[in-house]
Write a protein that holds these residues in place. Structure first.
Motif, PDB file in Angstrom:
ATOM      1  N   ASN A 253      67.376  25.120  16.417  1.00 49.52           N
ATOM      2  CA  ASN A 253      68.062  24.070  15.650  1.00 49.52           C
ATOM      3  C   ASN A 253      67.517  23.969  14.227  1.00 49.52           C
ATOM      4  N   ASP A 254      66.192  24.074  14.092  1.00 48.27           N
ATOM      5  CA  ASP A 254      65.585  23.953  12.772  1.00 48.27           C
ATOM      6  C   ASP A 254      65.907  25.156  11.889  1.00 48.27           C
ATOM      7  N   SER A 255      66.008  26.329  12.491  1.00 42.88           N
ATOM      8  CA  SER A 255      66.222  27.556  11.713  1.00 42.88           C
ATOM      9  C   SER A 255      67.699  27.826  11.416  1.00 42.88           C
ATOM     10  N   PHE A 256      68.566  27.542  12.383  1.00 48.20           N
ATOM     11  CA  PHE A 256      69.982  27.898  12.235  1.00 48.20           C
ATOM     12  C   PHE A 256      70.909  26.689  12.146  1.00 48.20           C
ATOM     13  N   GLY A 257      70.406  25.512  12.436  1.00 49.90           N
ATOM     14  CA  GLY A 257      71.234  24.315  12.372  1.00 49.90           C
ATOM     15  C   GLY A 257      71.741  23.896  13.746  1.00 49.90           C
ATOM     16  N   HIS A 258      72.180  22.643  13.828  1.00 53.37           N
ATOM     17  CA  HIS A 258      72.624  22.099  15.120  1.00 53.37           C
ATOM     18  C   HIS A 258      73.946  22.705  15.582  1.00 53.37           C
ATOM     19  N   GLU A 259      74.743  23.192  14.649  1.00 54.88           N
ATOM     20  CA  GLU A 259      75.990  23.854  15.063  1.00 54.88           C
ATOM     21  C   GLU A 259      75.675  25.088  15.894  1.00 54.88           C
ATOM     22  N   CYS A 260      74.697  25.850  15.450  1.00 54.80           N
ATOM     23  CA  CYS A 260      74.263  27.022  16.217  1.00 54.80           C
ATOM     24  C   CYS A 260      73.725  26.584  17.578  1.00 54.80           C
ATOM     25  N   GLY A 261      72.905  25.525  17.582  1.00 55.08           N
ATOM     26  CA  GLY A 261      72.352  25.032  18.838  1.00 55.08           C
ATOM     27  C   GLY A 261      73.418  24.603  19.823  1.00 55.08           C
ATOM     28  N   ASP A 262      74.451  23.895  19.336  1.00 56.26           N
ATOM     29  CA  ASP A 262      75.533  23.445  20.216  1.00 56.26           C
ATOM     30  C   ASP A 262      76.294  24.631  20.799  1.00 56.26           C
ATOM     31  N   LYS A 263      76.602  25.607  19.947  1.00 55.31           N
ATOM     32  CA  LYS A 263      77.327  26.788  20.424  1.00 55.31           C
ATOM     33  C   LYS A 263      76.494  27.579  21.424  1.00 55.31           C
TER      34      LYS A 263
END
Length: 365
Positions: A253-263
């Motif tokens: 999440n910190d490196s790629f963002g929460h959008e990446c985390g959700d996907k």
């Protein structure tokens, strides 16, 4: 003609919503057509005042199309009601009550309540029709009193057959309008009931499932586990509880963002769910944690969990053309006699923590 028929079938079947635009457009153009026929009647009878009145009425209804486009339904409602009411009184005073124009005012009462109640932009859904009904009653009573004590202006200009035809036409139009709006009212009630049913289904779904991953949520899993344990114990089979966690998910999440985390959560959840047989259950326990209820002995369940761990490790997940690798750690607790669900979950969570401390990406049983 085919499109009109298709639209009617769609409305009756509930596939096409009866929007305010459709509703008011149908009313305006239908009443406009009626006034065209009335103009032709009056032209044949040489009743000049009513000919002129109907010309203005047709022009008014054509102009109301602009009000509909601007969604000014309240103005359409009042202008249509007022025009029909005044036209009816005017025609009764000129031609007499035997011509049947009074049926239009009678039909206005239920139709106005239907329109007022089903127009979602009206704030006072019952007040407007009620006020108009009182005004309609007063005007109709005055016109009836006038005809009772007075003489219609063009009363002698119509033959008996012409009066009969005019009466039959007006009765038929009023009847058709009442029938159509009664059907629409039933259709609208049915559509509202169906919409409410679908809304309840949707709410029930969100009450049971996690909106992001579509897995069972925590509360539903707890209820499902109680039922499953009772069933398993009755049948004499065994089960295991597995608690899992995506390793270093905060870093993702910190490196790629929460959008990446959700996907990533959606992708991993789909992978885990797709690998389970119907006898097993998985839920999103919270955040990046997943809880499993697996049927089978300790060896069978550990094999299942190891396969899932390996599958997650091999996932090809890309975000913004960059590959993101994932691993999971699992804590597995085999059922023991006298062990309740809450304790089994707690023990599986402790083993998950041990796996995290030992280097992650492993199964601790």
């Amino acid at each position: 003609m085919y499109k009109i028929s298709e639209t009617i079938h769609g409305v009756l079947d509930g596939k096409i919503l009866l929007t305010n635009v459709r509703k008011y457009s149908v009313i305006i153009y239908s009443v406009c057509v009626v006034h065209v026929f009335l103009f032709l009647f009056f032209a044949c009878l040489h009743v000049l005042p009513l000919m002129i009145f109907n010309i203005f009425s047709v022009a008014m209804y054509l102009s109301l199309h602009l009000f509909v486009k601007r969604e000014n339904y309240l103005a359409c409602f009042f202008m249509t009601y007022g025009e029909i009411c005044i036209h009816t009184i005017f025609a009764m005073c000129i031609l007499g009550r035997d011509t049947g124009f009074i049926f239009f005012n009678l039909a206005l009462v239920p139709v106005s309540f239907y329109i007022g109640f089903t127009t979602n932009t009206f704030k006072k859904k019952m007040v407007y029709p009620m006020l108009l009904m009182v005004g309609n009653l007063i005007l109709t009573a005055c016109a009836t009193a006038y005809m009772f004590y007075g003489t219609p202006i063009y009363g002698d200009a119509l033959s008996r057959d012409e009066v009969f035809l005019m009466n039959a036409f007006n009765v038929a139009v009023a009847f058709v309008f009442l029938a159509v709006f009664s059907i629409l009212f039933v259709v609208e009630i049915r559509n509202n009931q169906y919409a409410m049913k679908m809304q309840n289904v949707k709410l029930n779904y969100y009450a049971q499932y996690d909106p992001l991953t579509s897995l069972l949520n925590r509360r539903s899993m707890e209820e499902r586990m109680i039922d499953m344990v009772d069933e398993i114990l009755r049948e004499g089979t065994s089960y295991c509880i597995a608690m899992s966690d995506i390793d270093d998910f905060k870093h993702v999440n910190d490196s790629f963002g929460h959008e990446c985390g959700d996907k990533a959560l959606v992708h991993i959840a789909g992978t885990l769910r797709g690998m389970l047989p119907e006898t097993d259950t998985v839920c999103r326990w919270g955040g990046e944690e997943f809880l499993f209820m697996l049927q089978g002995d300790a060896e069978e369940c550990k094999k299942k969990v190891e396969i899932m761990r390996s599958a997650v490790e091999k996932i090809d997940f890309y975000f913004n053309r960059r590959r993101v690798k994932f691993t999971m750690t699992f804590g597995l607790q085999y059922y023991q006699p006298g062990l309740n669900i809450e304790r089994a979950i707690s023990m599986a969570d402790d083993k998950l923590y041990q796996g995290k401390m030992k280097g992650k990406n492993q199964v601790v049983s």
